[in-house]
Design a protein around this motif. Structure first.
Motif, PDB file in Angstrom:
ATOM      1  N   THR A 152       0.837  -1.208   0.000  1.00 31.20           N
ATOM      2  CA  THR A 152       0.000   0.000   0.000  1.00 31.20           C
ATOM      3  C   THR A 152       0.869   1.253   0.000  1.00 31.20           C
ATOM      4  O   THR A 152       0.551   2.237  -0.683  1.00 31.20           O
ATOM      5  CB  THR A 152      -0.968  -0.020   1.208  1.00 31.20           C
ATOM      6  N   GLN A 176      -8.013  -0.191  -0.505  1.00 33.91           N
ATOM      7  CA  GLN A 176      -8.116  -1.482   0.184  1.00 33.91           C
ATOM      8  C   GLN A 176      -9.380  -1.539   1.049  1.00 33.91           C
ATOM      9  O   GLN A 176     -10.025  -2.567   1.144  1.00 33.91           O
ATOM     10  CB  GLN A 176      -6.857  -1.667   1.043  1.00 33.91           C
ATOM     11  N   ASP A 210      -5.965  -1.949  -4.852  1.00 36.51           N
ATOM     12  CA  ASP A 210      -5.209  -2.422  -3.692  1.00 36.51           C
ATOM     13  C   ASP A 210      -5.969  -3.556  -3.004  1.00 36.51           C
ATOM     14  O   ASP A 210      -6.906  -3.299  -2.242  1.00 36.51           O
ATOM     15  CB  ASP A 210      -4.992  -1.242  -2.727  1.00 36.51           C
ATOM     16  N   GLU A 211      -5.567  -4.779  -3.251  1.00 38.61           N
ATOM     17  CA  GLU A 211      -6.200  -5.978  -2.680  1.00 38.61           C
ATOM     18  C   GLU A 211      -7.718  -5.853  -2.667  1.00 38.61           C
ATOM     19  O   GLU A 211      -8.347  -6.002  -1.607  1.00 38.61           O
ATOM     20  CB  GLU A 211      -5.692  -6.224  -1.254  1.00 38.61           C
TER      21      GLU A 211
HETATM   22 MG   LIG Z   1      -2.111  -2.898   1.994  1.00 37.31          MG
END
Ligand SMILES: [Mg+2]
Ligand SMILES: Nc1ncnc2c1ncn2[C@@H]1O[C@H](COP(=O)(O)OP(=O)(O)OP(=O)(O)O)[C@@H](O)[C@H]1O
Length: 253
Positions: free
Chosen positions: A51, A87, A163-164
């Motif tokens: 991140t 995320q 992000d994920e």
């Molecule tokens: Mg992360």
């Protein structure tokens, strides 16, 4: 001579924080170039610095050393060619699906009719038609992710950073979202940077996989994925790639 070509390039990018325990390096000496239109996966273990790296790319954090270049120019802040699916999704709880997706257009001062039409197109693209008036609390995890993706796409980014995005989803929803994101990528033909800690997901999605080490995040290995789409997760070639990457990871990811 510095790179003058089009697109995004990271040159020896590092990030060090100074906290109560002294200096702490989260990202070290990361260099990479993004190819136009590709699906690039950054794969790394939990808390390795993924991140932080994305935050530098999008412009939320400055690099401690190194450079980020975009179209040959130093990139130190936000650039409208980039969009991000965060995320933790971060939808506005008091806004409907439509209103959430419209936010980036509202910020840009786009007139209401055009805003509605554009948002509606992306709501349909992510498969949420019929839910325009729903509030986030009325949606499942996968549906919230779809809103986050529509909101990122609505601003028309050339590069979409994720992000994920599927980290919180159950296995079944995750598989269907992986197919959805590929469908959208193939329809929209944008460049994608996708972060995950899941090797199978990386092999299923990526044209190229950059394997990051454990903290601080450094580039351990780059894999060009030579598998036809749609990919078969149970084919020998797929399983071989998965094992090759797995054997090369710092931690069980
Ligand atoms: Mg992360
Ligand atoms: N602003 C900050 N100040 C100090 N340390 C930070 C800051 N942001 C992140 N870190 C630290 O940097 C490290 C990497 O964090 P990061 O959020 O990039 O990990 P990650 O790879 O995204 O993890 P996850 O897979 O859990 O999302 C962590 O140890 C985190 O505590």
């Amino acid at each position: 001579m510095e790179q003058l070509s089009k697109g995004l390039a990271l040159k020896s990018v590092s990030k060090t924080f100074f906290g109560t325990k002294g200096y702490f390096t989260a990202v070290e000496d990361v260099s990479l170039e993004l190819n136009n239109g590709e699906f690039l996966v950054l794969l790394g273990p939990g808390r390795c610095g993924k991140t932080v790296l994305l935050n530098m790319i999008i412009g939320l954090e400055l690099c401690t050393s190194g450079h980020i270049l975009y179209n040959g120019q130093e990139k130190t802040g936000y650039h409208p060619d980039f969009g991000m699916v965060f995320q933790n999704i971060a939808l506005m709880p008091y806004m409907t699906v439509m209103e959430n997706v419209e936010v980036p257009l509202k910020i840009r001062g786009v007139k209401k009719v055009l805003r509605r039409d554009t948002a509606q197109y992306y709501i349909e693209l992510v498969g949420l038609n019929g839910f325009e008036k729903s509030y986030p609390y009325q949606l499942s995890g996968g549906m919230k992710q779809r809103v986050g993706i529509a909101r990122a796409y609505v601003a028309n980014p050339k590069v979409l950073i994720m992000d994920e995005p599927f980290g919180q989803l159950d296995a079944q929803t995750r598989y269907s979202m992986q197919n959805e994101i590929l469908r959208i990528w193939e329809t929209e033909k944008r460049t994608v940077i996708f972060v995950t800690n899941n090797i199978e997901e990386a092999c299923y999605l990526g044209d190229r996989i950059i394997l990051l080490s454990d903290r601080p995040a450094t580039v351990k290995e780059t894999y060009n994925v030579d598998l036809d789409r749609p990919r078969d997760m149970l084919s020998n070639k797929f399983l071989l790639l998965r094992k090759k990457i797995s054997d090369n990871t710092d931690l069980a990811i």
